[in-house]
Write a protein that holds these residues in place. Sequence first.
Motif, mmCIF file in Angstrom:
data_model
loop_
_atom_site.group_PDB
_atom_site.id
_atom_site.type_symbol
_atom_site.label_atom_id
_atom_site.label_comp_id
_atom_site.label_asym_id
_atom_site.label_seq_id
_atom_site.Cartn_x
_atom_site.Cartn_y
_atom_site.Cartn_z
ATOM 1 N N GLN B 14 -9.985 1.088 -4.485
ATOM 2 C CA GLN B 14 -11.079 0.563 -5.276
ATOM 3 C C GLN B 14 -11.912 -0.288 -4.375
ATOM 4 O O GLN B 14 -11.808 -1.471 -4.351
ATOM 5 N N PHE B 18 -18.170 -5.036 -4.664
ATOM 6 C CA PHE B 18 -17.857 -6.406 -4.319
ATOM 7 C C PHE B 18 -19.067 -7.277 -4.520
ATOM 8 O O PHE B 18 -18.984 -8.455 -4.701
ATOM 9 N N LEU B 63 -1.413 -8.914 -7.651
ATOM 10 C CA LEU B 63 -1.698 -10.118 -6.889
ATOM 11 C C LEU B 63 -3.034 -9.974 -6.172
ATOM 12 O O LEU B 63 -3.864 -10.878 -6.170
ATOM 13 N N LEU B 64 -3.219 -8.829 -5.594
ATOM 14 C CA LEU B 64 -4.451 -8.603 -4.861
ATOM 15 C C LEU B 64 -5.631 -8.478 -5.812
ATOM 16 O O LEU B 64 -6.742 -8.898 -5.493
ATOM 17 N N LEU B 67 -6.990 -11.768 -6.572
ATOM 18 C CA LEU B 67 -7.843 -12.314 -5.521
ATOM 19 C C LEU B 67 -9.196 -11.613 -5.494
ATOM 20 O O LEU B 67 -10.208 -12.196 -5.127
ATOM 21 N N ASP B 68 -9.172 -10.371 -5.899
ATOM 22 C CA ASP B 68 -10.372 -9.550 -5.775
ATOM 23 C C ASP B 68 -11.483 -9.961 -6.724
ATOM 24 O O ASP B 68 -12.611 -9.531 -6.561
ATOM 25 N N THR B 71 -15.913 -13.547 -6.091
ATOM 26 C CA THR B 71 -17.072 -13.007 -5.403
ATOM 27 C C THR B 71 -17.979 -14.154 -4.999
ATOM 28 O O THR B 71 -17.765 -15.301 -5.377
ATOM 29 N N ALA B 72 -18.961 -13.799 -4.221
ATOM 30 C CA ALA B 72 -19.896 -14.826 -3.792
ATOM 31 C C ALA B 72 -20.639 -15.403 -4.993
ATOM 32 O O ALA B 72 -20.983 -16.580 -5.024
ATOM 33 N N ILE B 116 -11.004 -20.084 -3.791
ATOM 34 C CA ILE B 116 -10.307 -19.641 -2.591
ATOM 35 C C ILE B 116 -9.936 -20.855 -1.747
ATOM 36 O O ILE B 116 -10.749 -21.746 -1.526
#
Lengths: 312, 312
Positions: B14, B18, B63-64, B67-68, B71-72, B116
């Motif tokens: 995926q 982003f 988990l990932l 985190l994904d 975004t900015a 983050i």
Amino acid sequence: MAYRSPATGGASGQSGAFGASGVSGQSGVSAASGVSGQSGVSAVSGVSGPSGADGSRSVSSRLLALLDVFTAAQPELTLSEISRLADVPLSTAHRLLGELTAWGALERGPDGKYRIGLKLWELGSLAPRGLPLRDVALPLMEDLYEATHENVQLSVREGPAVVFVERISGRGAVPTLTRVGGRFAIHATGGGLVLLAHAPPEIQEQVLAEPLQTFTRYTIDSPVRLRRVLAEVRLRGYALSDRQVTEDAFTVAAPIYGHGDEVVAALSLVVNHQGAEPAHLVPLVLSTARSISRLLGAPNSQHSEDARHLRT
Amino acid sequence: MAYRSPATGGASGQSGAFGASGVSGQSGVSAASGVSGQSGVSAVSGVSGPSGADGSRSVSSRLLALLDVFTAAQPELTLSEISRLADVPLSTAHRLLGELTAWGALERGPDGKYRIGLKLWELGSLAPRGLPLRDVALPLMEDLYEATHENVQLSVREGPAVVFVERISGRGAVPTLTRVGGRFAIHATGGGLVLLAHAPPEIQEQVLAEPLQTFTRYTIDSPVRLRRVLAEVRLRGYALSDRQVTEDAFTVAAPIYGHGDEVVAALSLVVNHQGAEPAHLVPLVLSTARSISRLLGAPNSQHSEDARHLRT
DNA sequence: GGGACGCTTCCACTGACCAGAAGGGCGGCT
DNA sequence: AGCCGCCCTTCTGGTCAGTGGAAGCGTCCC
């Protein structure tokens, strides 16, 4: 189950503070591979604190342990190396690394070695104390650099250590031991002194309670002297570090304030200690730091109204 | 030889939009209105509903996924926001986020929001294509900046997109849409054209097969034209991008080569399209790019054989 | 040519993870 | 003020996905 004794072999714990690689002297303790909130480097004996004292258990902690073995000194590792360092069985490491790689957190080179992937870098760049801070500060750091052509550094505090977020250094400038993304002992660097002086009391006490690593004969090595220096830094509003990290570096550092007028970062200028003129450098650093604080929205750094149009 | 490179194999995963994934619903959709392809280059499937699909199975992928969602545009999120965006049950998200926070991958602000953490930033800074590359290139980029006072950018290719690794921009320079750590459509930017021109054929075909997002009326929008431009870039050794991203930007970009003379990055100079003199700018960019290549150890960029000892 | 090393795959077992629900605090709205 | 909704946190038992030992295979080094 984990029949391996966790504690004894001090070598197991890797993570920790990887300071300057070349620095001699005793290593910086490190340890603290656990998950407990405080990255308690200090946990020397002391209170039992049995919670999470040992071993990585959950999947996530294993996953994170796998990532934790990557250091500046070892940015590329093989599967079996990672498995050994993270103390994770080979097949498990293989599977987890596969997932991390598929996601992009890791990449594999042509030699099959694993390395940190760009995706993780992108993600890390979202850290508010990382790039966003840097983006605001960099233009002004550029100005300071063009005016001096010396080392200009931006650092923040992470627990009891200082982390360098940005650094501009010309070819002619004094060599320094710092690296962007790297940690360093907080009591030695100029920026570290600023950050420590404005850190919560518990952090200060934590640093004062531990042995102070020395780098040169000028490095602050006594808690008494450190306490006095910190008070001085608070009083004057800037820090000086004369040959406390390397034999030829002289540093001027000033605090950068955030929204709530708390210290969020430190700006430092590193010059050759010969011919250094603090009287000349201090105002430069202070004014640049203040400008950055203003851009960050620090109330006390807002001048009257003339600064309004400087906002981007 | 050695082991197969899993790079392009099933990397599809995926690559999830982003950019500005306007998840907030509400009226935030406006931004993506005009854009046909959105940034979701790969996500062709129009399955909007949460039905099926959902690759989240393993713990690590969850988990990932957690985190994904950062975004900015949304660098700070609450627990429930993350839970919703990542499509992970609340309690599970809570536990996993707790572990991530304990490790330092995430931090919690005074308002309880997750962001983050600096630790993740430090880890990301170890990415070979991130900071290490940047450290080599930055001094030379500085020189180029001082000579021109325009935007100097360094970018690498990640799959079918371009990622900006470093950027120096003076206050007087042309505004650009790029951000350090951010992605962009590869066919529009100057650096992207360079990277795409030297990318593996399957990547090129992938880009050519998809609709080309346009930003201005000058943006390359036809595969035929793109193919011609790429050939031209390979032939001349540099790329020009005239108002293809914004209406007033003109870009000159040149490839940077690595150890094996493969293209590892692109250096670009963005100036105002009015008064731009390619004949003057191209040599500047080319020579700087070549200098960086030399420092990286690119064989063809070594002047004679006396440069052997420059290898690290 | 032998051995050591490293990567990959497989499969049965088990204990760690998931998912609901309940409790408590904060702030906005009527 | 009071109500209501949103959010965060904690808990518990059942289930299934993660675990890791071992074997196969290729490569490199003696």
